[in-house]
Design an enzyme around this catalytic site. Structure first.
Site, PDB file in Angstrom:
ATOM      1  N   TYR A  17       0.938  -1.405   0.196  1.00 56.81           N
ATOM      2  CA  TYR A  17       0.108  -0.163   0.274  1.00 56.81           C
ATOM      3  C   TYR A  17       1.010   1.162  -0.186  1.00 56.81           C
ATOM      4  O   TYR A  17       0.637   2.016  -0.028  1.00 56.81           O
ATOM      5  CB  TYR A  17      -1.035   0.116   1.300  1.00 56.81           C
ATOM      6  CG  TYR A  17      -1.917   0.873   1.697  1.00 56.81           C
ATOM      7  CD1 TYR A  17      -3.051   1.202   0.039  1.00 56.81           C
ATOM      8  CD2 TYR A  17      -2.067   2.345   2.223  1.00 56.81           C
ATOM      9  CE1 TYR A  17      -4.316   2.261   0.107  1.00 56.81           C
ATOM     10  CE2 TYR A  17      -2.108   2.923   2.428  1.00 56.81           C
ATOM     11  CZ  TYR A  17      -3.621   3.469   1.291  1.00 56.81           C
ATOM     12  OH  TYR A  17      -4.859   4.374   1.011  1.00 56.81           O
ATOM     13  N   TRP A  67       4.088   3.736   0.457  1.00 59.13           N
ATOM     14  CA  TRP A  67       4.539   4.712   1.417  1.00 59.13           C
ATOM     15  C   TRP A  67       5.909   3.736   1.766  1.00 59.13           C
ATOM     16  O   TRP A  67       6.122   4.458   3.994  1.00 59.13           O
ATOM     17  CB  TRP A  67       3.091   4.355   3.039  1.00 59.13           C
ATOM     18  CG  TRP A  67       2.641   5.678   2.838  1.00 59.13           C
ATOM     19  CD1 TRP A  67       1.537   5.194   2.536  1.00 59.13           C
ATOM     20  CD2 TRP A  67       2.865   7.018   2.777  1.00 59.13           C
ATOM     21  NE1 TRP A  67       0.259   6.862   2.018  1.00 59.13           N
ATOM     22  CE2 TRP A  67       1.108   8.136   1.994  1.00 59.13           C
ATOM     23  CE3 TRP A  67       2.945   8.262   3.106  1.00 59.13           C
ATOM     24  CZ2 TRP A  67       1.041   9.515   2.514  1.00 59.13           C
ATOM     25  CZ3 TRP A  67       2.739   9.823   2.832  1.00 59.13           C
ATOM     26  CH2 TRP A  67       2.103   9.964   1.720  1.00 59.13           C
TER      27      TRP A  67
END
Length: 777
Positions: free
Chosen positions: A122, A124
């Site tokens: 995801y 990041w």
């Protein structure tokens, strides 16, 4: 930019400038250990998040050897039956770990195809263009035979789904359409901030922040006479330096307030009739809805007052100011993370269109102004990244519906006009991100997480995701590898050399995936014959070539760039064909009508009971308006923290220094605390029918009564799987239900809890490693 090495009194001292999601820092290390992190000179509003990196790469929480869950190693792949998150791990060699992962990928692909593999990264994980875990993993899985991907985001899923129908363009193009702070300072008069304009939200940016300038520009606007209105349950959701007016709205009711403001503007005859008739479609349907012609309900200030708990005269006064000033309607991302969150953003578009400021200099609509670098710069020139080939698997799962997919494979569901089926996910592969931070109803996720046969995770620290994995592969942090970085809507291209070497036994994501690709027979295709350092250089050279051809921008050589440390790129002009200014000039939008769709035939044709064909207020199942004061319920807001990015470096000194009795602080109004016998610094219990967690009470009168704030990102730490969470993770309390059938986004914004003083002091084990067995051959 590398500023060292040097030697001093027998010590080896290195200083480099590194790029992180939260800014650029000078990192000093002594004998391979980071001793200080300081913002670069010239950053006017540096983020303090960087200070938490000092000392964070060391200690028991760091993973330095491949690990396999004992039950998986003994019994082989299969549903864990509660073992994930509770069983010990066994240290294995790199060769064995990679063989195990390769064997499982080969087996699952052969038996069930690529759709049975969930590529759950995801983002990041790193600010770098090359060492970006999501890009690395998706490239690898696509070449390995395909994977089920996620679609949408936890941040803005409802916005991503609704705006392409309403204003056209790519989901994120709204970020480049809104007004810049410079234009607001020159021509704007009023900024109405639904969901606030918190300074902390400008601390971070995917890919990095060259210089933190958002707060500086906001103060310039205030100095130029621009007024700010903070529509939020939190008084400090707009910088006090801006002297904002506070409209202390009841949480989750922004759509009702926006509709009432539009209604009052229409009733005053101040709406922009020409714009609505020429450049919008469905304005007549919207106005009939506002005035009650279609259903007998007049959606005026009196109607909204009882819903929003805002005085009717305040609503009427604000409506007149919006219509008579050059106004920006700014919708924070937070206000669409709720049931029917799509309606909030649709209502914001409608209010901006009615107001007369949309498409005029210094006014109009903004989506997340003040978040990341939105409003500071326009779109930047494209920069090369590690490419992901086409995925041969078509299946996708809305990112916030992963627990549904794991628990109910084969079940059908609605999503954005299509009927879909959840695939049977047998293997989950995760690199970057932490679902035990960003997913809702973590007790439900813990149950769902037991269903796959194998869970593989890349990470650097024993966070809750690793503790709930089967195979854990230790990887280097962004401080331990060379890369180049640049943020979204940020023109500063930064060299980011490693500050220290990774510990012995730790590899990069790229090295891990290259090793797996070799075992699966496509190493040459994956690496193209380059090591990591060659790829960083290659991405820079590709960028040099593309900018020379497309924009006649000549970048220096890679070696010169690496020595310089940064390059500030010119920003291209805003694409007029997608702007609201262009719409006023007769350039159509990318919608079925070519205009703003205040009524959408497309959405209406879906027949969704939770997302009709025009913006409306739909009452959520869980909100203070339904609970009533006698219930004792409090509305929980789980916003982004000030001391870290999501859950990253929660174990670092900066985040841990803000804890209260080692637990995440929860803000509560002094009057609400007094009613419950709670004093500042007490350990408190928050609970509802989904879960229970502990936190440390902080009394604060800068929020409205009945509202508490427990920020996200505390590492999930339950006494047992599904039991009392002792560290303060709010997502054991939030509901795992979609925003609507259109977006299926997260709905953390609709959470009621009960709160009381807690007498016990259960130990916090969030930053302790799991039990680890001796090395297995």
């Amino acid at each position: 930019m590398r500023l060292g090495p040097a030697a001093h009194h027998g010590e080896s001292i290195h200083r480099v400038v590194t790029a992180q999601h939260w800014g650029r820092y000078v990192v000093t290390s002594v004998d391979g250990r980071i001793v200080s992190v300081e913002p670069v000179a010239g950053d006017p509003e540096p983020s303090s998040i960087g200070y938490g990196m000092v000392g964070a790469l060391e200690g028991d929480v760091r993973i330095t050897r491949p690990m396999v869950r004992e039950g998986w190693l003994e019994r082989g792949p299969g549903p864990a039956g509660g073992g994930r998150g509770s069983e010990p791990f066994v240290e294995v060699s790199w060769d064995r770990a990679l063989d195990l992962v390769a064997d499982q990928l080969r087996r699952v692909h052969a038996e069930s195809g690529g759709a049975a593999v969930y590529g759950g990264s995801y983002g990041w994980g790193s600010a770098g263009r090359f060492h970006h875990p999501q890009s690395q993993l998706h490239r690898f899985l696509a070449m390995a035979g395909g994977y089920t991907d996620s679609v949408g985001s936890y941040s803005v899923a409802a916005m991503e789904a609704i705006l392409p129908h309403v204003i056209g363009g790519a989901p994120m193009s709204i970020w480049s359409r809104g007004p810049l702070w410079s234009a607001i300072a020159a021509d704007g008069e009023l900024v109405v901030c639904f969901g606030g304009l918190a300074r902390k939200n400008a601390d971070i940016n995917p890919g990095g922040v060259g210089r933190h300038e958002s707060a500086v520009w906001q103060r310039r606007c205030r100095a130029a006479g621009v007024r700010f209105v903070n529509v939020s349950p939190l008084a400090d959701d707009v910088d006090p330096d801006l002297n904002p007016e506070w409209v202390a709205i009841r949480p989750g009711t922004d759509a009702a307030l926006m509709l009432a403001l539009s209604c009052e503007i229409v009733r005053l005859g101040l709406h922009d009739r020409d714009f609505l008739e020429r450049w919008c479609t469905g304005a007549d349907v919207l106005i009939d809805h506002l005035l009650g012609r279609s259903d007998g309900i007049l959606r005026d200030a009196d109607w909204a007052s009882s819903i929003c708990d805002v005085e009717a005269h305040t609503i009427r006064s604000l409506a007149r100011r919006i219509a008579t000033c050059r106004t920006v309607v700014n919708a924070s991302w937070s206000i669409q993370r709720q049931r029917h969150g799509e309606q909030t953003y649709w209502a914001a578009v409608a209010l901006a269109a009615v107001s007369g400021s949309l498409g005029r200099p210094g006014g109009g609509l903004a989506a997340g102004l003040g978040i990341t670098q939105i409003g500071v710069h326009g779109m930047r020139e494209p920069i090369a990244a590690f490419a992901t080939p086409g995925n041969p698997v078509e299946e996708q799962v809305p990112v916030a519906r992963i627990a549904d997919a794991l628990l109910h494979p084969g079940t059908t569901y609605d999503f954005n006009g299509r009927r879909r089926t959840y695939p049977h996910l047998r293997l989950v592969y995760w690199a970057g991100g932490n679902p035990f931070h960003h997913h809702q109803d973590l007790n439900r996720l813990v149950r769902a997480w037991q269903q796959p046969e194998t869970v593989v995770v890349h990470d650097s620290f024993w966070n809750p995701l690793c503790k709930h994995a089967d195979i854990v592969l230790p990887v280097a942090t962004s401080l331990e590898r060379d890369d180049l970085a640049i943020g979204i809507m940020d023109p500063v291209l930064t060299a980011s050399p490693r500050a220290v070497e990774p510990p012995d036994g730790v590899r990069t994501d790229y090295a891990v995936l290259s090793g797996l690709a070799a075992r699966l027979g496509f190493e040459e295709a994956f690496t193209e014959g380059r090591d990591a350092e060659a790829w960083v250089r290659e991405l820079y050279e590709r960028t040099r070539t593309s900018l020379r051809r497309s924009a006649e921008i000549e970048l220096p050589s890679f070696d010169a760039f690496w020595e310089m440390g940064e390059i500030v790129l010119p920003t291209p002009p805003r694409p007029v064909e997608l702007s609201f200014e262009g719409l006023r000039s007769g350039l159509p939008l990318d919608t079925p009508s070519g205009r703003i769709e205040l009524f959408s035939e497309t959405i209406a044709s879906f027949g969704y009971d939770d997302c009709p064909g025009h913006p409306t207020w739909l009452e959520p199942e869980e909100w203070l308006g339904a609970a009533g004061p006698a219930s004792g319920a409090l509305h929980l807001l789980s916003n982004q923290p000030r001391t870290r990015l999501h859950s990253q470096y929660d174990h670092g000194s900066h985040s841990r220094g803000a804890k209260v009795q080692q637990r995440e602080p929860v803000r509560i109004h002094p009057d609400d605390a007094a009613q419950r016998g709670i004093a500042d610094g007490d350990v408190v219990l928050l609970h509802n029918d989904r879960g229970r967690c502990l936190a440390g009470a902080v009394l604060d009168d800068r929020l409205r009564r009945g509202v508490i704030v427990l920020s996200t990102g505390a590492w999930y730490d339950a006494e047992r799987p599904g039991g009392l969470e002792v560290h303060g993770n709010p997502n054991v309390l939030t509901a795992d239900i979609g925003s609507s059938k259109l977006a299926q986004g997260p709905t953390s914004g609709n959470t009621l809890v009960w709160m009381e003083r807690f007498a016990g002091r259960p130990p916090v084990r969030a930053f302790s490693p799991p039990s680890i067995r001796p090395h297995a051959t």
